[in-house]
Design a protein around this motif. Sequence first.
Motif, mmCIF file in Angstrom:
data_model
loop_
_atom_site.group_PDB
_atom_site.id
_atom_site.type_symbol
_atom_site.label_atom_id
_atom_site.label_comp_id
_atom_site.label_asym_id
_atom_site.label_seq_id
_atom_site.Cartn_x
_atom_site.Cartn_y
_atom_site.Cartn_z
ATOM 1 N N UNK A 1 32.702 37.544 35.630
ATOM 2 C CA UNK A 1 33.627 36.897 34.695
ATOM 3 C C UNK A 1 33.002 35.754 33.914
ATOM 4 N N UNK A 2 31.850 35.237 34.340
ATOM 5 C CA UNK A 2 31.243 34.116 33.626
ATOM 6 C C UNK A 2 29.725 34.222 33.704
ATOM 7 N N UNK A 3 29.066 33.876 32.603
ATOM 8 C CA UNK A 3 27.603 33.861 32.594
ATOM 9 C C UNK A 3 27.015 35.260 32.600
ATOM 10 N N UNK A 4 25.716 35.326 32.844
ATOM 11 C CA UNK A 4 25.012 36.599 32.865
ATOM 12 C C UNK A 4 25.408 37.404 34.095
ATOM 13 N N UNK A 5 25.495 38.717 33.919
ATOM 14 C CA UNK A 5 25.850 39.580 35.036
ATOM 15 C C UNK A 5 24.729 39.584 36.068
ATOM 16 N N UNK A 6 25.047 39.514 37.363
ATOM 17 C CA UNK A 6 24.014 39.528 38.396
ATOM 18 C C UNK A 6 23.338 40.895 38.485
ATOM 19 N N UNK A 7 22.164 40.935 39.073
ATOM 20 C CA UNK A 7 21.465 42.194 39.268
ATOM 21 C C UNK A 7 22.259 43.049 40.247
ATOM 22 N N UNK A 8 22.556 44.280 39.832
ATOM 23 C CA UNK A 8 23.411 45.136 40.662
ATOM 24 C C UNK A 8 23.072 46.591 40.399
ATOM 25 N N UNK B 1 44.190 57.219 46.970
ATOM 26 C CA UNK B 1 45.343 56.524 47.542
ATOM 27 C C UNK B 1 44.993 55.883 48.875
ATOM 28 N N UNK B 2 45.271 54.594 49.006
ATOM 29 C CA UNK B 2 45.063 53.819 50.239
ATOM 30 C C UNK B 2 43.624 53.880 50.742
ATOM 31 N N UNK B 3 42.701 54.211 49.856
ATOM 32 C CA UNK B 3 41.304 54.312 50.257
ATOM 33 C C UNK B 3 40.482 53.136 49.772
ATOM 34 N N UNK B 4 39.178 53.208 50.015
ATOM 35 C CA UNK B 4 38.279 52.186 49.493
ATOM 36 C C UNK B 4 36.976 52.847 49.077
ATOM 37 N N UNK B 5 36.345 52.271 48.050
ATOM 38 C CA UNK B 5 35.140 52.833 47.469
ATOM 39 C C UNK B 5 34.149 51.704 47.223
ATOM 40 N N UNK B 6 32.865 51.981 47.503
ATOM 41 C CA UNK B 6 31.810 51.023 47.192
ATOM 42 C C UNK B 6 31.543 51.087 45.687
ATOM 43 N N UNK B 7 31.805 49.988 44.993
ATOM 44 C CA UNK B 7 31.675 49.961 43.539
ATOM 45 C C UNK B 7 30.260 49.587 43.117
ATOM 46 N N UNK B 8 29.635 48.610 43.804
ATOM 47 C CA UNK B 8 28.292 48.168 43.413
ATOM 48 C C UNK B 8 27.615 47.459 44.569
ATOM 49 N N UNK B 9 26.274 47.506 44.545
ATOM 50 C CA UNK B 9 25.440 46.726 45.453
ATOM 51 C C UNK B 9 24.803 45.617 44.623
ATOM 52 N N UNK B 10 25.020 44.372 45.039
ATOM 53 C CA UNK B 10 24.590 43.226 44.248
ATOM 54 C C UNK B 10 23.513 42.465 45.003
ATOM 55 N N UNK B 11 22.467 42.036 44.285
ATOM 56 C CA UNK B 11 21.410 41.245 44.910
ATOM 57 C C UNK B 11 22.012 39.990 45.517
ATOM 58 N N UNK B 12 21.647 39.705 46.772
ATOM 59 C CA UNK B 12 22.278 38.605 47.502
ATOM 60 C C UNK B 12 22.153 37.266 46.817
ATOM 61 N N UNK C 1 21.773 36.663 43.633
ATOM 62 C CA UNK C 1 22.571 36.645 42.414
ATOM 63 C C UNK C 1 24.057 36.541 42.722
ATOM 64 N N UNK C 2 24.493 37.215 43.784
ATOM 65 C CA UNK C 2 25.916 37.214 44.127
ATOM 66 C C UNK C 2 26.395 35.838 44.548
ATOM 67 N N UNK C 3 25.472 35.032 45.091
ATOM 68 C CA UNK C 3 25.880 33.720 45.593
ATOM 69 C C UNK C 3 26.434 32.830 44.492
ATOM 70 N N UNK C 4 25.968 33.004 43.266
ATOM 71 C CA UNK C 4 26.420 32.146 42.171
ATOM 72 C C UNK C 4 27.314 32.875 41.177
ATOM 73 N N UNK C 5 27.605 34.130 41.434
ATOM 74 C CA UNK C 5 28.396 34.919 40.488
ATOM 75 C C UNK C 5 29.881 34.825 40.814
ATOM 76 N N UNK C 6 30.677 34.880 39.781
ATOM 77 C CA UNK C 6 32.119 34.985 39.953
ATOM 78 C C UNK C 6 32.508 36.398 39.541
ATOM 79 N N UNK C 7 32.972 37.165 40.492
ATOM 80 C CA UNK C 7 33.261 38.570 40.238
ATOM 81 C C UNK C 7 34.755 38.788 40.038
#
Length: 322
Positions: free
Chosen positions: A95-102, A114-125, A127-133
């Motif tokens: 949502x802000x700044x450059x997109x993290x490596x993913x 329905x009622x399931x879950x899916x892995x959308x992306x793997x993000x570099x650790x 980069x994810x620490x400072x990203x707002x997703x």
Amino acid sequence: MHARWTMAALAAAALLATPAWSQAARVYRWTGEDGVVHYGDRVGDGAPAAAVTLVAVEIEPAPVARLRLEQRDGLVLAWAENLLDGPIGVVLRASAGAAPQAQPALPARATVPARGRVLVARIAGTAAASAELRLEAVPGHPGARPQDIEYAWPLQSRQLYVEQGWGGRFSHDDAENRHAVDLAVEVGTPVLAARDGTVMQAESGFTATGTEERYGGRANFVRILHDDGTMAVYAHLDAERVFVSSGERIRRGQRIALSGNTGFSSGPHLHFVVQVNRGMQLQSIPFRMFGPRGILRFDDPQQAAPAPADDPSPSARAGASE
């Protein structure tokens, strides 16, 4: 009488996890025979009727999805959890700044069952620490293929008064509502399923109404998923009279609720629309319906000229005829 129905996409910001959103129902307060004060979403047995009071509680629409972030092997795994009893489309954004490596690169899209879950992306650790997703979610499978179906009359009433039809200038002028109809009817009229399907969402408990935008997401409604992936929405229902639950299989003609006057509305009515998910946007689609006196025919707002302003007939103002 005018109305607007909107289904805003969920926007959830997260660093490591987002908490579950909750919707509160009405809360009752009463004093038992032992002098103890009780609170609950329903009145307990033996509570004296004169001692029961309703506590005003602000409620929020239930969410469509939830973002869960999981740390593993130096990566952050971004999971989308579907909270509905039907498929949804999601997109994960920074949502802000450059997109993290993913992997895949953001924004990343996925379809969640329905009622399931899916892995959308793997993000570099790191980069994810400072990203707002932000996870955005829209009901419906993007691959839905609508069939040519004749819908049944959705009211246990032979009254036919289309207050606002396809392309209505007040609130049916966006993609989500362009092919919606507002059927004027007294509060408390039984609302019937116009087609077989599965309840994907059922919201109740909203009592306020008005024509300010803040009421846009406060209409009680039922969303029914059909076998071809289309979804019918029955909105502005009575706050206390939604009779079906999410996940329930519904038959054409089954009573699902009572009509009301809730949310963004200036008068009692039922808002009916058939929608599909197209490109992470809900879009209304044309439909055929059998009314109290035969097949209803709605003019397509993208093809038909508007009715004269001095024509007072309901069919002219609504763009509907039989």
